[in-house]
Design a protein around this motif. Structure first.
Motif, PDB file in Angstrom:
ATOM      1  N   GLY A  67       0.781  -1.232   0.000  1.00 14.98           N
ATOM      2  CA  GLY A  67       0.000   0.000   0.000  1.00 14.98           C
ATOM      3  C   GLY A  67       0.811   1.279   0.000  1.00 14.98           C
ATOM      4  N   PHE A  68       2.132   1.205   0.023  1.00 16.94           N
ATOM      5  CA  PHE A  68       2.941   2.426   0.052  1.00 16.94           C
ATOM      6  C   PHE A  68       2.745   3.210  -1.244  1.00 16.94           C
ATOM      7  N   THR A  69       2.559   4.507  -1.101  1.00 14.33           N
ATOM      8  CA  THR A  69       2.310   5.364  -2.264  1.00 14.33           C
ATOM      9  C   THR A  69       3.433   6.367  -2.523  1.00 14.33           C
ATOM     10  N   SER A  70       4.442   6.415  -1.627  1.00 14.96           N
ATOM     11  CA  SER A  70       5.534   7.377  -1.815  1.00 14.96           C
ATOM     12  C   SER A  70       6.798   6.850  -1.168  1.00 14.96           C
ATOM     13  N   PHE A  71       7.946   7.364  -1.625  1.00  9.41           N
ATOM     14  CA  PHE A  71       9.221   6.988  -1.027  1.00  9.41           C
ATOM     15  C   PHE A  71       9.327   7.516   0.401  1.00  9.41           C
ATOM     16  N   ARG A  72       8.636   8.624   0.664  1.00  7.11           N
ATOM     17  CA  ARG A  72       8.680   9.172   2.016  1.00  7.11           C
ATOM     18  C   ARG A  72       8.182   8.166   3.033  1.00  7.11           C
ATOM     19  N   GLN A  73       7.137   7.391   2.658  1.00  9.13           N
ATOM     20  CA  GLN A  73       6.607   6.395   3.581  1.00  9.13           C
ATOM     21  C   GLN A  73       7.658   5.337   3.890  1.00  9.13           C
ATOM     22  N   VAL A  74       8.459   4.964   2.890  1.00 12.11           N
ATOM     23  CA  VAL A  74       9.525   3.993   3.124  1.00 12.11           C
ATOM     24  C   VAL A  74      10.578   4.605   4.036  1.00 12.11           C
ATOM     25  N   ASP A  75      10.956   5.851   3.751  1.00  8.16           N
ATOM     26  CA  ASP A  75      11.919   6.546   4.622  1.00  8.16           C
ATOM     27  C   ASP A  75      11.430   6.572   6.062  1.00  8.16           C
ATOM     28  N   GLU A  76      10.159   6.894   6.219  1.00  9.50           N
ATOM     29  CA  GLU A  76       9.603   7.007   7.573  1.00  9.50           C
ATOM     30  C   GLU A  76       9.589   5.656   8.285  1.00  9.50           C
ATOM     31  N   GLU A  77       9.330   4.580   7.541  1.00 10.71           N
ATOM     32  CA  GLU A  77       9.335   3.257   8.160  1.00 10.71           C
ATOM     33  C   GLU A  77      10.748   2.865   8.581  1.00 10.71           C
ATOM     34  N   LEU A  78      11.724   3.148   7.740  1.00 10.29           N
ATOM     35  CA  LEU A  78      13.119   2.883   8.115  1.00 10.29           C
ATOM     36  C   LEU A  78      13.511   3.730   9.323  1.00 10.29           C
ATOM     37  N   HIS A  79      13.091   4.983   9.308  1.00  7.66           N
ATOM     38  CA  HIS A  79      13.374   5.865  10.429  1.00  7.66           C
ATOM     39  C   HIS A  79      12.727   5.349  11.714  1.00  7.66           C
ATOM     40  N   ARG A  80      11.501   4.871  11.601  1.00  2.00           N
ATOM     41  CA  ARG A  80      10.809   4.348  12.786  1.00  2.00           C
ATOM     42  C   ARG A  80      11.580   3.196  13.410  1.00  2.00           C
ATOM     43  N   GLN A  81      12.120   2.314  12.570  1.00  5.73           N
ATOM     44  CA  GLN A  81      12.857   1.174  13.103  1.00  5.73           C
ATOM     45  C   GLN A  81      14.199   1.584  13.704  1.00  5.73           C
ATOM     46  N   LEU A  82      14.752   2.641  13.166  1.00  6.38           N
ATOM     47  CA  LEU A  82      16.057   3.095  13.647  1.00  6.38           C
ATOM     48  C   LEU A  82      15.956   4.172  14.720  1.00  6.38           C
ATOM     49  N   HIS A  83      14.755   4.643  15.025  1.00  4.29           N
ATOM     50  CA  HIS A  83      14.592   5.845  15.840  1.00  4.29           C
ATOM     51  C   HIS A  83      15.354   5.838  17.161  1.00  4.29           C
ATOM     52  N   PRO A  84      15.332   4.750  17.928  1.00  6.05           N
ATOM     53  CA  PRO A  84      16.068   4.784  19.199  1.00  6.05           C
ATOM     54  C   PRO A  84      17.544   5.097  19.006  1.00  6.05           C
ATOM     55  N   VAL A  85      18.134   4.539  17.956  1.00 13.49           N
ATOM     56  CA  VAL A  85      19.547   4.788  17.697  1.00 13.49           C
ATOM     57  C   VAL A  85      19.743   6.171  17.111  1.00 13.49           C
ATOM     58  N   LEU A  86      18.863   6.515  16.189  1.00 10.23           N
ATOM     59  CA  LEU A  86      18.980   7.829  15.555  1.00 10.23           C
ATOM     60  C   LEU A  86      18.919   8.946  16.570  1.00 10.23           C
ATOM     61  N   SER A  87      17.997   8.825  17.521  1.00 13.35           N
ATOM     62  CA  SER A  87      17.829   9.897  18.496  1.00 13.35           C
ATOM     63  C   SER A  87      19.028  10.004  19.416  1.00 13.35           C
TER      64      SER A  87
END
Length: 619
Positions: A67-87
């Motif tokens: 159901g993804f309609t944009s690359f931003r959604q993929v970026d956001e999903e990758l970011h969500r998984q990495l968020h603890p480390v990213l922050s």
């Protein structure tokens, strides 16, 4: 053969994936895992990730593209998984100047001829994974459900290529490639050739799947029973030819829903439980794969569909029986009335399940069942029990004791079967004539069943059991005679129904409306029956005028709701002269009414009756 000795047809897939993901092995391409929906692709990936975790290789990012309609959604999903480390490391997700320049200039040379064939201006990710994964070769990116992405597939592959070609990440793409090819993306084949270095086919693995699915069965008794019968389930799965493990999981859940209603007495009858398992699992495969529609379920479970057709004539019933030759679909234990809500609506009534099972020949003695029902199950009875049931049916038939439409038709069909078996000394032609005489006697004695309910009866079955000989020409003759008698009985019943309608109009005007007009509250038995024509129009007019003002509104609303359908020119054409007579009677009373009542009636006549009496416009 048990699970431990079964050869895993996907072992080579797992072996290659571990080889591909080994940090010591350098590859500049992605891997495509392909297979049909439900074949176990995601199941295999989860198994692979579990093995990686056991090897202390846990740097994985998994994204379902469903159901993804944009690359931003993929970026956001990758970011969500990495968020603890990213922050914690202050990583930035926004695009950088260097990446912006890359996005403006990066192209893919598909032909290796120095020419840029595909520009990826809109296909590069904004998220910079390299800032977290200092050694990209140790990280694995998994993109699942590629075919369900709502973007052009070639663009999504270009996005993934940015990670693989420009940043050195390893990537696994999971897809039903057959569906992708159906989408006819012109660039797909070109970009696949550039990006995908290895394609691996996943095949269904029953043993691994069943071991994964059985723990999902919450009922311990059901789970143990399914475990004991796993080979039977495997055979049904193979016979279904769906190659779909997801359908297998749903079939097990369907059986659990039904079996949760079984009592101890039911479980203690192994033969019945085996029949129930086979039927539910097989039909779950058929329904959920879209090969059997709701209206076809009846015929599959009915013995009537076994007869009256040529051997070469293919039907839904014959196809299903051919696919599962060991399944006893027509045993009478599980009826379509139970399976329809289970398989098409997702619910089941425990009381109904117990009632149907208890009345089946597996649990009920012939003496405890109606004689016609015991005779219907004759294939499962001893000769003495069958002959006793037949004798009782014949006695009741002679006394004209069958007064319900479904019972009458069952008995007529059964007596044709009795003739074939030789348990009665009547030819099929004689049985037909006796059935017609039975119907005529009920009509003559005013004992004919509810004619309006009859008009809407199921033409194939009653109480979940198909009519015997329903496909035979003799049964068709009986049915034709029954329908003719039904029509005559309907006409005879109309005056009495009209009287009841007048009473209902006075006591409950809203119910009067619902009886005559299609609505969302209850069935409307007379919506297409010209029952109003059986009421004296002058009496009707007087009864309307005697109603309170708000009750009159319901009566005139019923005219509009009834005739706006156009049926006044078709099924209800007998009511048009009646409506004209009602209009005349009401017009004659206008001069006798007080001002407000007169004004109100003229208004309601103008909106509720006049439009339907106006002459049709000339063409």
């Amino acid at each position: 053969m048990n699970a431990s000795t079964t050869i895993d047809p996907n072992a080579h897939v797992l072996e290659f994936l571990h080889h591909y993901c080994d940090p010591e092995n350098q590859f500049d391409y992605a891997v495509l895992i392909r297979g049909r929906w439900g074949a176990g692709k995601t199941f295999l990936i989860n198994k692979f990730l579990k093995e990686r975790k056991e090897r202390a290789q846990s740097k994985n990012l998994y994204v379902s593209l469903y159901g993804f309609t944009s690359f931003r959604q993929v970026d956001e999903e990758l970011h969500r998984q990495l968020h603890p480390v990213l922050s914690s490391k202050g990583m930035k997700i926004a695009a950088k100047v260097a990446r912006g320049l890359l996005k403006a200039t990066t192209k893919i040379d598909l032909e290796d001829n120095g020419k840029a064939d595909v520009t990826l201006n809109a296909s590069l990710p904004d998220i910079d994974l390299a800032e977290y994964f200092k050694t990209p070769k140790e990280c694995l990116l998994i993109f699942d459900d590629l075919e369900r992405c709502s973007m052009p597939i070639s663009q999504m592959l270009g996005y993934i290529n940015a990670f693989v070609e420009h940043e050195g990440f390893k990537a696994i793409i999971v897809a039903n490639e057959d569906e992708i090819l159906r989408q006819q993306d012109e660039k797909y084949a070109e970009i696949k050739e550039k990006l995908i270095g290895q394609t691996l086919q996943v095949r269904s693995t029953f043993d691994s799947a069943i071991e994964s699915f059985l723990p999902l069965i919450r009922c311990e008794r059901c789970r143990n029973y399914l475990l004991e019968n796993r080979k039977e389930i495997e055979l049904l799965h193979e016979q279904s030819q769906t190659d779909n493990l997801r359908l297998l999981k749903y079939a097990l859940w369907d059986y659990e829903r039904l079996s949760a209603c079984f009592t101890d007495a039911h479980w203690e009858k192994p033969s019945a439980m085996s029949v129930a398992l086979h039927i539910v699992v097989a039909l779950s495969f058929e329904v959920r794969s879209g090969r059997v529609r709701e209206e076809e379920l009846e015929g599959i479970l009915s013995r009537a569909s076994l007869f009256g057709r040529s051997k070469n004539e293919e039907t839904p019933s014959s196809r299903v029986r051919a696919r599962y030759p060991e399944v006893e679909f027509t045993q009478g234990l599980i009826t379509s009335d139970l399976l329809k809500p289970l398989l098409f609506e997702g619910w089941v009534n425990p009381a109904d399940v117990c009632s149907v099972l208890d009345q089946s020949p597996y649990f009920a003695s012939p003496e405890s069942m109606p004689a016609w029902k015991a005779a219907w199950h004759g294939w499962d009875l001893e000769d003495s029990e069958y002959e006793k049931a037949v004798a009782k049916v014949e006695e009741q038939f002679a006394k004209r004791e069958f007064l319900i439409t479904g019972e009458i038709l069952h008995v007529c069909g059964l007596r044709l079967a009795f003739s074939d078996v030789g348990v009665i000394s009547k030819s099929r032609a004689e049985v037909v004539e006796e059935a017609k005489a039975y119907i005529d006697d009920l009509l003559k004695d005013d004992r004919f069943p509810d004619t309006f309910e009859t008009n809407r009866r199921d033409r194939m079955s009653w109480e979940g059991l198909g009519f015997s000989e329903a496909q035979s020409p003799e049964f068709s003759q009986i049915l034709t005679h029954f329908d003719a008698a039904s029509e005559e009985a309907r006409k005879k019943a109309l005056p009495a129904i009209g009287e009841r309608l007048l009473k209902t109009m006075a006591e409950d005007p809203q119910k009067y409306f619902r009886l005559l007009c299609v609505n969302n509250v209850e069935a409307s038995p007379y919506y297409d029956v010209p029952v109003l024509a059986a009421i004296d129009p002058v009496i009707f007019a007087e009864r309307v005028l005697a109603l309170p003002a708000d009750s009159q509104r319901s009566v005139f609303s019923a005219f509009k709701g009834r005739y706006d359908t156009g049926m006044l020119l078709r099924e209800l054409s007998d009511e048009k002269p009646w409506l004209e007579a009602v209009k005349t009677a009401l017009d004659a009373r206008l001069a006798t009414l007080r001002p407000m009542s007169k004004y109100r009636l003229k208004n309601r006549l103008g909106h509720g009756i006049d439009p339907f009496l106006a002459p049709a416009p000339s063409s």
